[in-house]
Design a protein around this motif. Sequence first.
Motif, PDB file in Angstrom:
ATOM      1  N   MET A 118     -19.475  -2.119  -1.696  1.00 35.32           N
ATOM      2  CA  MET A 118     -18.428  -1.162  -1.400  1.00 35.32           C
ATOM      3  C   MET A 118     -17.524  -1.068  -2.630  1.00 35.32           C
ATOM      4  O   MET A 118     -17.062  -2.081  -3.138  1.00 35.32           O
ATOM      5  CB  MET A 118     -17.648  -1.621  -0.165  1.00 35.32           C
ATOM      6  CG  MET A 118     -16.590  -0.656   0.292  1.00 35.32           C
ATOM      7  SD  MET A 118     -15.786  -1.140   1.844  1.00 35.32           S
ATOM      8  CE  MET A 118     -16.863  -0.375   3.026  1.00 35.32           C
ATOM      9  N   ASN A 119     -17.252   0.154  -3.087  1.00 35.71           N
ATOM     10  CA  ASN A 119     -16.449   0.326  -4.302  1.00 35.71           C
ATOM     11  C   ASN A 119     -14.957   0.157  -4.009  1.00 35.71           C
ATOM     12  O   ASN A 119     -14.528   0.220  -2.855  1.00 35.71           O
ATOM     13  CB  ASN A 119     -16.775   1.667  -4.975  1.00 35.71           C
ATOM     14  CG  ASN A 119     -16.276   2.857  -4.184  1.00 35.71           C
ATOM     15  OD1 ASN A 119     -15.152   2.871  -3.690  1.00 35.71           O
ATOM     16  ND2 ASN A 119     -17.123   3.877  -4.071  1.00 35.71           N
ATOM     17  N   PRO A 120     -14.150  -0.058  -5.048  1.00 30.73           N
ATOM     18  CA  PRO A 120     -12.713  -0.321  -4.865  1.00 30.73           C
ATOM     19  C   PRO A 120     -11.957   0.800  -4.147  1.00 30.73           C
ATOM     20  O   PRO A 120     -11.066   0.535  -3.343  1.00 30.73           O
ATOM     21  CB  PRO A 120     -12.189  -0.504  -6.293  1.00 30.73           C
ATOM     22  CG  PRO A 120     -13.380  -0.915  -7.090  1.00 30.73           C
ATOM     23  CD  PRO A 120     -14.554  -0.241  -6.448  1.00 30.73           C
ATOM     24  N   ILE A 121     -12.308   2.048  -4.408  1.00 29.93           N
ATOM     25  CA  ILE A 121     -11.621   3.165  -3.753  1.00 29.93           C
ATOM     26  C   ILE A 121     -11.936   3.169  -2.259  1.00 29.93           C
ATOM     27  O   ILE A 121     -11.049   3.367  -1.424  1.00 29.93           O
ATOM     28  CB  ILE A 121     -12.000   4.512  -4.413  1.00 29.93           C
ATOM     29  CG1 ILE A 121     -11.440   4.548  -5.836  1.00 29.93           C
ATOM     30  CG2 ILE A 121     -11.482   5.687  -3.592  1.00 29.93           C
ATOM     31  CD1 ILE A 121     -11.882   5.714  -6.666  1.00 29.93           C
ATOM     32  N   ALA A 122     -13.189   2.919  -1.912  1.00 26.67           N
ATOM     33  CA  ALA A 122     -13.569   2.854  -0.500  1.00 26.67           C
ATOM     34  C   ALA A 122     -12.844   1.703   0.201  1.00 26.67           C
ATOM     35  O   ALA A 122     -12.399   1.839   1.347  1.00 26.67           O
ATOM     36  CB  ALA A 122     -15.073   2.695  -0.364  1.00 26.67           C
ATOM     37  N   LEU A 123     -12.709   0.578  -0.489  1.00 25.92           N
ATOM     38  CA  LEU A 123     -11.981  -0.559   0.091  1.00 25.92           C
ATOM     39  C   LEU A 123     -10.511  -0.221   0.321  1.00 25.92           C
ATOM     40  O   LEU A 123      -9.938  -0.576   1.352  1.00 25.92           O
ATOM     41  CB  LEU A 123     -12.082  -1.784  -0.817  1.00 25.92           C
ATOM     42  CG  LEU A 123     -13.270  -2.702  -0.603  1.00 25.92           C
ATOM     43  CD1 LEU A 123     -13.262  -3.828  -1.639  1.00 25.92           C
ATOM     44  CD2 LEU A 123     -13.282  -3.272   0.791  1.00 25.92           C
ATOM     45  N   LEU A 124      -9.906   0.470  -0.626  1.00 31.42           N
ATOM     46  CA  LEU A 124      -8.504   0.855  -0.489  1.00 31.42           C
ATOM     47  C   LEU A 124      -8.316   1.838   0.665  1.00 31.42           C
ATOM     48  O   LEU A 124      -7.372   1.719   1.461  1.00 31.42           O
ATOM     49  CB  LEU A 124      -7.998   1.450  -1.802  1.00 31.42           C
ATOM     50  CG  LEU A 124      -6.491   1.637  -1.923  1.00 31.42           C
ATOM     51  CD1 LEU A 124      -5.769   0.298  -1.782  1.00 31.42           C
ATOM     52  CD2 LEU A 124      -6.156   2.278  -3.250  1.00 31.42           C
ATOM     53  N   LEU A 125      -9.210   2.813   0.767  1.00 30.89           N
ATOM     54  CA  LEU A 125      -9.146   3.753   1.887  1.00 30.89           C
ATOM     55  C   LEU A 125      -9.339   3.039   3.223  1.00 30.89           C
ATOM     56  O   LEU A 125      -8.655   3.338   4.208  1.00 30.89           O
ATOM     57  CB  LEU A 125     -10.189   4.864   1.715  1.00 30.89           C
ATOM     58  CG  LEU A 125      -9.924   5.847   0.575  1.00 30.89           C
ATOM     59  CD1 LEU A 125     -11.106   6.795   0.414  1.00 30.89           C
ATOM     60  CD2 LEU A 125      -8.636   6.614   0.817  1.00 30.89           C
ATOM     61  N   LEU A 126     -10.259   2.096   3.268  1.00 32.08           N
ATOM     62  CA  LEU A 126     -10.476   1.299   4.466  1.00 32.08           C
ATOM     63  C   LEU A 126      -9.202   0.535   4.833  1.00 32.08           C
ATOM     64  O   LEU A 126      -8.800   0.505   5.996  1.00 32.08           O
ATOM     65  CB  LEU A 126     -11.630   0.316   4.258  1.00 32.08           C
ATOM     66  CG  LEU A 126     -11.854  -0.699   5.377  1.00 32.08           C
ATOM     67  CD1 LEU A 126     -12.371  -0.014   6.630  1.00 32.08           C
ATOM     68  CD2 LEU A 126     -12.809  -1.789   4.920  1.00 32.08           C
ATOM     69  N   ALA A 127      -8.550  -0.051   3.830  1.00 33.66           N
ATOM     70  CA  ALA A 127      -7.332  -0.829   4.071  1.00 33.66           C
ATOM     71  C   ALA A 127      -6.247   0.033   4.703  1.00 33.66           C
ATOM     72  O   ALA A 127      -5.608  -0.374   5.683  1.00 33.66           O
ATOM     73  CB  ALA A 127      -6.836  -1.439   2.756  1.00 33.66           C
TER      74      ALA A 127
ATOM     75  N   VAL B 171     -19.928  -6.884   0.408  1.00 36.90           N
ATOM     76  CA  VAL B 171     -18.492  -6.765   0.176  1.00 36.90           C
ATOM     77  C   VAL B 171     -17.880  -8.163   0.121  1.00 36.90           C
ATOM     78  O   VAL B 171     -18.308  -9.060   0.849  1.00 36.90           O
ATOM     79  CB  VAL B 171     -17.807  -5.905   1.273  1.00 36.90           C
ATOM     80  CG1 VAL B 171     -17.874  -6.568   2.622  1.00 36.90           C
ATOM     81  CG2 VAL B 171     -16.375  -5.592   0.912  1.00 36.90           C
ATOM     82  N   ASN B 172     -16.910  -8.338  -0.745  1.00 40.43           N
ATOM     83  CA  ASN B 172     -16.184  -9.598  -0.788  1.00 40.43           C
ATOM     84  C   ASN B 172     -15.129  -9.543   0.319  1.00 40.43           C
ATOM     85  O   ASN B 172     -14.137  -8.812   0.208  1.00 40.43           O
ATOM     86  CB  ASN B 172     -15.528  -9.783  -2.159  1.00 40.43           C
ATOM     87  CG  ASN B 172     -14.813 -11.107  -2.274  1.00 40.43           C
ATOM     88  OD1 ASN B 172     -14.255 -11.633  -1.320  1.00 40.43           O
ATOM     89  ND2 ASN B 172     -14.819 -11.645  -3.484  1.00 40.43           N
TER      90      ASN B 172
ATOM     91  N   ILE C 177     -11.358 -10.155  -0.595  1.00 38.94           N
ATOM     92  CA  ILE C 177     -10.679  -9.033  -1.243  1.00 38.94           C
ATOM     93  C   ILE C 177     -10.386  -7.939  -0.216  1.00 38.94           C
ATOM     94  O   ILE C 177      -9.283  -7.383  -0.182  1.00 38.94           O
ATOM     95  CB  ILE C 177     -11.507  -8.488  -2.422  1.00 38.94           C
ATOM     96  CG1 ILE C 177     -11.540  -9.524  -3.553  1.00 38.94           C
ATOM     97  CG2 ILE C 177     -10.947  -7.155  -2.922  1.00 38.94           C
ATOM     98  CD1 ILE C 177     -12.461  -9.179  -4.703  1.00 38.94           C
ATOM     99  N   ALA C 178     -11.359  -7.642   0.623  1.00 37.54           N
ATOM    100  CA  ALA C 178     -11.159  -6.619   1.660  1.00 37.54           C
ATOM    101  C   ALA C 178     -10.016  -7.018   2.591  1.00 37.54           C
ATOM    102  O   ALA C 178      -9.145  -6.196   2.909  1.00 37.54           O
ATOM    103  CB  ALA C 178     -12.455  -6.417   2.451  1.00 37.54           C
ATOM    104  N   ALA C 179      -9.991  -8.267   3.027  1.00 42.35           N
ATOM    105  CA  ALA C 179      -8.939  -8.743   3.939  1.00 42.35           C
ATOM    106  C   ALA C 179      -7.573  -8.697   3.260  1.00 42.35           C
ATOM    107  O   ALA C 179      -6.576  -8.303   3.883  1.00 42.35           O
ATOM    108  CB  ALA C 179      -9.257 -10.154   4.410  1.00 42.35           C
ATOM    109  N   ALA C 180      -7.513  -9.078   2.002  1.00 44.46           N
ATOM    110  CA  ALA C 180      -6.238  -9.044   1.277  1.00 44.46           C
ATOM    111  C   ALA C 180      -5.716  -7.614   1.157  1.00 44.46           C
ATOM    112  O   ALA C 180      -4.520  -7.364   1.356  1.00 44.46           O
ATOM    113  CB  ALA C 180      -6.401  -9.672  -0.099  1.00 44.46           C
ATOM    114  N   LEU C 181      -6.599  -6.678   0.847  1.00 43.78           N
ATOM    115  CA  LEU C 181      -6.184  -5.274   0.750  1.00 43.78           C
ATOM    116  C   LEU C 181      -5.717  -4.733   2.100  1.00 43.78           C
ATOM    117  O   LEU C 181      -4.716  -4.013   2.183  1.00 43.78           O
ATOM    118  CB  LEU C 181      -7.321  -4.415   0.202  1.00 43.78           C
ATOM    119  CG  LEU C 181      -7.603  -4.561  -1.290  1.00 43.78           C
ATOM    120  CD1 LEU C 181      -8.855  -3.782  -1.685  1.00 43.78           C
ATOM    121  CD2 LEU C 181      -6.403  -4.099  -2.111  1.00 43.78           C
ATOM    122  N   ILE C 182      -6.428  -5.080   3.155  1.00 42.76           N
ATOM    123  CA  ILE C 182      -6.024  -4.645   4.498  1.00 42.76           C
ATOM    124  C   ILE C 182      -4.656  -5.232   4.850  1.00 42.76           C
ATOM    125  O   ILE C 182      -3.780  -4.533   5.366  1.00 42.76           O
ATOM    126  CB  ILE C 182      -7.095  -5.038   5.547  1.00 42.76           C
ATOM    127  CG1 ILE C 182      -8.367  -4.209   5.340  1.00 42.76           C
ATOM    128  CG2 ILE C 182      -6.565  -4.870   6.967  1.00 42.76           C
ATOM    129  CD1 ILE C 182      -9.574  -4.689   6.124  1.00 42.76           C
TER     130      ILE C 182
END
Length: 185
Positions: free
Chosen positions: A1-10, A130-131, A134-139
Motif C-alpha cells: 500500500m503506497n503512502p498516499i493510500a495509507l494517509l487517505l485510509l487514516a 503493509v507495515n 505505520i498504518a496504525a500510527a497514521l490512523i
Amino acid sequence: MNPIALLLLAFAMSTDAFAAAIGKGASLKKPSFSEALRMGVIFGSIEAITPVIGWLIGKSASSYVETWAHWIAFFLLVVLGLYMIYEGMKPVSEEVEKPSSHSFLKVSLTAIGTSIDAMAVGVGLAFINVNILIAAALIGLATTFMVTLGVMLGRTIGSVLGHRAEVFGGLTLIAVGVWILLGHL
C-alpha cells in the motif's frame, strides 16, 4: 500500500470519530483546547490500537471479526447515544451546568465504539503488504487531529444549541452507529 493510500485510509478511519467529537464538544461548557486535545489523544490512541488488534486477529480468525465488528460498534454507539439523549432531556435546574470535561471512561467508550471499524480494517490489512505499525500510527495521528478539531467545532455548535447539545451529541453517536451498521450490511 503506497503512502498516499495509507494517509487517505487514516483520514477515512477518523471520520466517525470526528462526528462523535462534534457531539462531545457540543455537550461541554466551552471546552478548552487542552480538553479537546486530551479527547483527541484518547480517541487517537484507541483508534491506533484497534487496527493492530484486528491485524493480529486477521492472522488467525478474520471471519469472526468481519462478521460482528459492525454490530459491536452499532450497539456501543447507540447505548452511549441514548444515554446522552437521556441526560440532555432531563429538566434543567438553575444550578446544573454543562461539564467542562467528560470522564476518561465516557470518552474511551465512545472511542471504542467509533474504532471497531478500524479493527475490521486491520483484519483486511493482515492480508496485504503493509507495515501495520505505520498504518496504525497514521490512523492514530489523523484521529487525534480530527477529534481535536471536532471538539472545538462542537464548542461553537454547543453555544448555539444550549442545554440540548447533549441530545445533539447523542443523536450524532446513534447516527454514526447506524452509518457503520448500514455500511456493512
